[in-house]
Design an enzyme around this catalytic site. Sequence first.
Site, PDB file in Angstrom:
ATOM      1  N   HIS A 132     -15.941  17.116 -12.738  1.00  0.00           N
ATOM      2  CA  HIS A 132     -15.409  15.798 -13.079  1.00  0.00           C
ATOM      3  C   HIS A 132     -15.180  14.927 -11.850  1.00  0.00           C
ATOM      4  O   HIS A 132     -14.559  15.337 -10.875  1.00  0.00           O
ATOM      5  CB  HIS A 132     -14.103  15.973 -13.837  1.00  0.00           C
ATOM      6  CG  HIS A 132     -13.495  14.704 -14.328  1.00  0.00           C
ATOM      7  ND1 HIS A 132     -14.215  13.751 -15.031  1.00  0.00           N
ATOM      8  CD2 HIS A 132     -12.231  14.210 -14.221  1.00  0.00           C
ATOM      9  CE1 HIS A 132     -13.422  12.741 -15.335  1.00  0.00           C
ATOM     10  NE2 HIS A 132     -12.219  12.994 -14.859  1.00  0.00           N
ATOM     11  N   ASP A 141     -19.884  17.459 -15.094  1.00  0.00           N
ATOM     12  CA  ASP A 141     -18.573  17.031 -15.581  1.00  0.00           C
ATOM     13  C   ASP A 141     -18.367  17.554 -16.999  1.00  0.00           C
ATOM     14  O   ASP A 141     -19.127  17.229 -17.911  1.00  0.00           O
ATOM     15  CB  ASP A 141     -18.489  15.499 -15.568  1.00  0.00           C
ATOM     16  CG  ASP A 141     -17.100  14.972 -15.907  1.00  0.00           C
ATOM     17  OD1 ASP A 141     -16.283  15.728 -16.458  1.00  0.00           O
ATOM     18  OD2 ASP A 141     -16.831  13.795 -15.611  1.00  0.00           O
ATOM     19  N   SER A 178     -11.443   8.351 -13.641  1.00  0.00           N
ATOM     20  CA  SER A 178     -11.427   9.223 -14.814  1.00  0.00           C
ATOM     21  C   SER A 178     -11.274   8.384 -16.091  1.00  0.00           C
ATOM     22  O   SER A 178     -12.126   7.550 -16.376  1.00  0.00           O
ATOM     23  CB  SER A 178     -10.315  10.265 -14.667  1.00  0.00           C
ATOM     24  OG  SER A 178     -10.387  11.241 -15.681  1.00  0.00           O
TER      25      SER A 178
END
Length: 430
Positions: A410, A382, A287
């Site tokens: 995501h 995402d 991330s």
Amino acid sequence: MQGLWRGLGLGLGKSKFVEDGEAGLTKKEVRSWRMGKEAYEKKMPHHEGIKQLWESKWKFPCSISVYPFHDGKFEDFEPVFQDLVKRNINDGTSAEYTKAFFPTAASLTSQGDKILTSKPQQASELYLRAACLYRIARFPYISAFPAINDDTKWEAWTLQKAVYVKAAKTWEQPVTEVVIPHTHKSGEDRAEIPAYVRFPKQEGKGKVPAVLLMTGLDGYRPDNTQRSEEFINRGWAAVIVEIPGTADCPADPKDPEGSERLWDSVLGWMEKDGRFDMGKVLVWGLSSGGYHAVRIAHTHKERLKGVIAQGAGVHEFFGKEWIEKADGHEYPFLLSPAMALKHGYSNVEDYKNGVQKKFSLLELGILEKPSTRLLLINGTHDGLMPIEDSILLFDHGTPKEARFFDKALHMGYPMANASVYPWMESVMAS
């Protein structure tokens, strides 16, 4: 390959990327088209309050113990959320929200203490359940730069680390907490880098390959039990470090080059330690950690075997328009206040207006440099880090590798890891 980009064998199907103005489409129209106009423009229902967050977003993953409820149990969380709903506590940043998880976590910790000597495995399970409660309590974000941003959430973070280490000490291959000297620190960087290190059973039989895991905005060192298991089961050591602007990381978050100094110190320590095979070091950024993974793939090319950047935001992610839309997407709480603090900004407006020029890897010219082998992983829908940021890398620098999951959100969960681990194995074996 300019303008029109098509995913050839990369899991994109008929998806494509059109630059601003090409074929009469603006970047906003491209994003709306890629995610679906309704999804791009819409504020997701879990932002309406704690009841909607639990019922529409978190209840199902909690029931099967997957992110962000890995290591946890549904039976621990359901009563807490029922209580939050009953008391109409809807602000995830509030002390009332955070403290609601403490009694159950403390009870589980106490139960574990009572059986630690006689039943260490069961005690470990109880400790991990408690750690998971503290994780959700400290959501959405904590930092100690320039000062602790929330005393109650920092208490949850401190308790999470303490109970997690209790669990990890019972394992056959334990997690060890190491304090790495920040030998390359400069400016407002602090002096010590806390890290978790875990070695496979092969320790003592020569140097071992290693994976440097860069954590994200809200997932930190104690949140990677399964990943560290996967690493050591393959004979690799795990070195887990938080990224600038989060948790215990000592790097000055407002200085983009603090990233390079941080990894210089970590890699230098690994080399000096003597247990790691420095010719076989992979990096995996998760991330927000994906940004630092892309960055290190270019800035430390000669020191790394390969890099995985999962859910990385490198340029468009920092755009004002995207920041404003992302607040209504899949993150459980507002994203922009956390991201502003994470990048060293005291308010969201300054973050929106200044972050792209300061942190974009395209603006900084880093993407034009050669890189080590770099695998890009994400979902095409995402809503936090736009898929365009992964696709962008194919127009710059060294050729890249990718696996994008059509319509996934995501990081491409839940399918992504099935592609990551085989790639890691092939790179380690090459």
